[in-house]
Design a protein around this motif. Structure first.
Motif, mmCIF file in Angstrom:
data_model
loop_
_atom_site.group_PDB
_atom_site.id
_atom_site.type_symbol
_atom_site.label_atom_id
_atom_site.label_comp_id
_atom_site.label_asym_id
_atom_site.label_seq_id
_atom_site.Cartn_x
_atom_site.Cartn_y
_atom_site.Cartn_z
ATOM 1 N N THR A 34 24.311 -4.549 -1.627
ATOM 2 C CA THR A 34 24.280 -4.175 -0.219
ATOM 3 C C THR A 34 23.328 -3.012 -0.009
ATOM 4 N N ASP A 35 22.906 -2.844 1.215
ATOM 5 C CA ASP A 35 22.132 -1.668 1.591
ATOM 6 C C ASP A 35 23.103 -0.646 2.149
ATOM 7 N N VAL A 36 23.066 0.543 1.592
ATOM 8 C CA VAL A 36 23.988 1.605 2.006
ATOM 9 C C VAL A 36 23.164 2.810 2.446
ATOM 10 N N ALA A 37 23.503 3.352 3.608
ATOM 11 C CA ALA A 37 22.902 4.596 4.092
ATOM 12 C C ALA A 37 24.036 5.578 4.334
ATOM 13 N N LEU A 38 23.835 6.801 3.907
ATOM 14 C CA LEU A 38 24.862 7.822 4.028
ATOM 15 C C LEU A 38 24.202 9.105 4.517
ATOM 16 N N ILE A 39 24.768 9.698 5.554
ATOM 17 C CA ILE A 39 24.260 10.964 6.102
ATOM 18 C C ILE A 39 25.429 11.927 6.200
ATOM 19 N N MET A 40 25.244 13.131 5.660
ATOM 20 C CA MET A 40 26.285 14.153 5.711
ATOM 21 C C MET A 40 25.645 15.495 6.059
ATOM 22 N N LEU A 75 17.532 1.897 11.305
ATOM 23 C CA LEU A 75 16.772 1.098 12.271
ATOM 24 C C LEU A 75 17.263 -0.343 12.285
ATOM 25 N N ARG A 76 17.609 -0.880 11.121
ATOM 26 C CA ARG A 76 18.181 -2.234 11.078
ATOM 27 C C ARG A 76 19.476 -2.282 11.865
ATOM 28 N N PHE A 77 20.287 -1.243 11.756
ATOM 29 C CA PHE A 77 21.543 -1.172 12.506
ATOM 30 C C PHE A 77 21.275 -1.129 14.009
ATOM 31 N N VAL A 78 20.351 -0.272 14.423
ATOM 32 C CA VAL A 78 20.052 -0.106 15.846
ATOM 33 C C VAL A 78 19.460 -1.392 16.432
ATOM 34 N N ASP A 79 18.674 -2.117 15.660
ATOM 35 C CA ASP A 79 18.012 -3.321 16.147
ATOM 36 C C ASP A 79 18.932 -4.541 16.228
ATOM 37 N N ASP A 121 24.193 -6.090 20.214
ATOM 38 C CA ASP A 121 25.400 -5.296 20.476
ATOM 39 C C ASP A 121 26.650 -5.916 19.875
ATOM 40 N N GLU A 122 26.800 -7.234 20.006
ATOM 41 C CA GLU A 122 28.031 -7.877 19.536
ATOM 42 C C GLU A 122 28.155 -7.839 18.008
ATOM 43 N N LEU A 123 27.051 -7.775 17.294
ATOM 44 C CA LEU A 123 27.108 -7.681 15.828
ATOM 45 C C LEU A 123 27.245 -6.233 15.361
ATOM 46 N N ARG A 124 26.986 -5.312 16.255
ATOM 47 C CA ARG A 124 27.005 -3.900 15.910
ATOM 48 C C ARG A 124 28.321 -3.244 16.302
ATOM 49 N N PHE A 138 15.839 5.931 22.668
ATOM 50 C CA PHE A 138 15.543 7.276 22.167
ATOM 51 C C PHE A 138 15.858 7.367 20.676
ATOM 52 N N LEU A 139 17.022 6.847 20.281
ATOM 53 C CA LEU A 139 17.420 6.870 18.875
ATOM 54 C C LEU A 139 16.431 6.099 18.014
ATOM 55 N N SER A 140 16.047 4.934 18.460
ATOM 56 C CA SER A 140 15.101 4.111 17.715
ATOM 57 C C SER A 140 13.761 4.823 17.566
ATOM 58 N N GLN A 141 13.288 5.430 18.646
ATOM 59 C CA GLN A 141 12.022 6.157 18.607
ATOM 60 C C GLN A 141 12.094 7.331 17.634
ATOM 61 N N LYS A 142 13.193 8.084 17.661
ATOM 62 C CA LYS A 142 13.353 9.226 16.760
ATOM 63 C C LYS A 142 13.425 8.778 15.299
#
Length: 141
Positions: A41-47, A68-72, A75-78, A87-91
Motif C-alpha cells: 500500500t501507499d502510506v503517507a503520514l504527517i505529524m 494529491l491522489r487523495f484530493v483528486d 467525493d464519494e470515494l474519499r 487551494f489544498l491541491s494547489q498548495k
C-alpha cells in the motif's frame, strides 16, 4: 516484565511529553513502513511535534504525491467533500515542486554553515543558491 499501563491524557511535563513523542514517532513510522511493505500500500503520514516541528513519512515517492491522489479522488470515494479543495491541491503541488527543487540544490550545494565567518561569505553562498535555483527553474520550463 510487563509494560506500565498509561492513562490516555496529556503528559503535563513538557520534557517528558517531547521524549514520549520522539519515541512513539519512530514507532509509528516503523509501523507505517511495515504496513506499506506487507500489504503493498501507499502510506503517507504527517505529524507535528509539540514544538511545532513537522515529521512526515511516505512509503512510495513523496507525501505530497499520496495526498494529491487523495484530493483528486471523487467525493464519494474519499468520504465526502473537502473544504477549499482547489487551494489544498494547489498548495500540495507547490510543496512538491519546492521539495524537488531542494533535492536538486542539495546535489550541487552542501555548505558548512559553521565555517561562514562574515557577511561577505554568506553573500557568496546566497548568490550560489540564487544561481542554482535559477538553473533549476529554467530546466523545468
Amino acid at each position: 516484565m510487563g509494560r506500565k499501563k498509561l492513562s490516555m491524557r496529556l503528559i503535563e511535563n513538557p520534557t517528558s511529553r517531547q521524549l514520549t513523542y520522539n519515541k512513539r514517532k519512530e514507532g509509528i513510522i516503523k509501523k507505517a513502513g511495515e504496513l506499506a511493505v506487507l500489504c503493498d500500500t501507499d502510506v503517507a503520514l504527517i505529524m507535528f511535534a509539540p514544538s511545532g516541528r513537522l515529521a512526515s513519512f511516505a512509503s512510495n515517492g513523496r507525501t505530497e504525491d499520496i495526498l494529491l491522489r487523495f484530493v483528486d479522488r471523487p467525493d464519494e470515494l474519499r468520504g465526502g467533500p473537502i473544504n477549499h479543495q482547489e487551494f489544498l491541491s494547489q498548495k500540495l503541488k507547490q510543496l512538491k515542486y519546492e521539495g524537488e527543487m531542494l533535492e536538486k540544490i542539495a546535489v550541487y550545494y552542501a555548505p558548512n554553515v559553521e565555517k561562514i565567518n562574515s557577511a561577505l561569505e554568506a553573500g557568496v553562498y546566497q548568490q550560489f543558491l540564487t544561481t542554482a535555483i535559477q538553473r533549476i527553474q529554467t530546466s523545468k520550463i
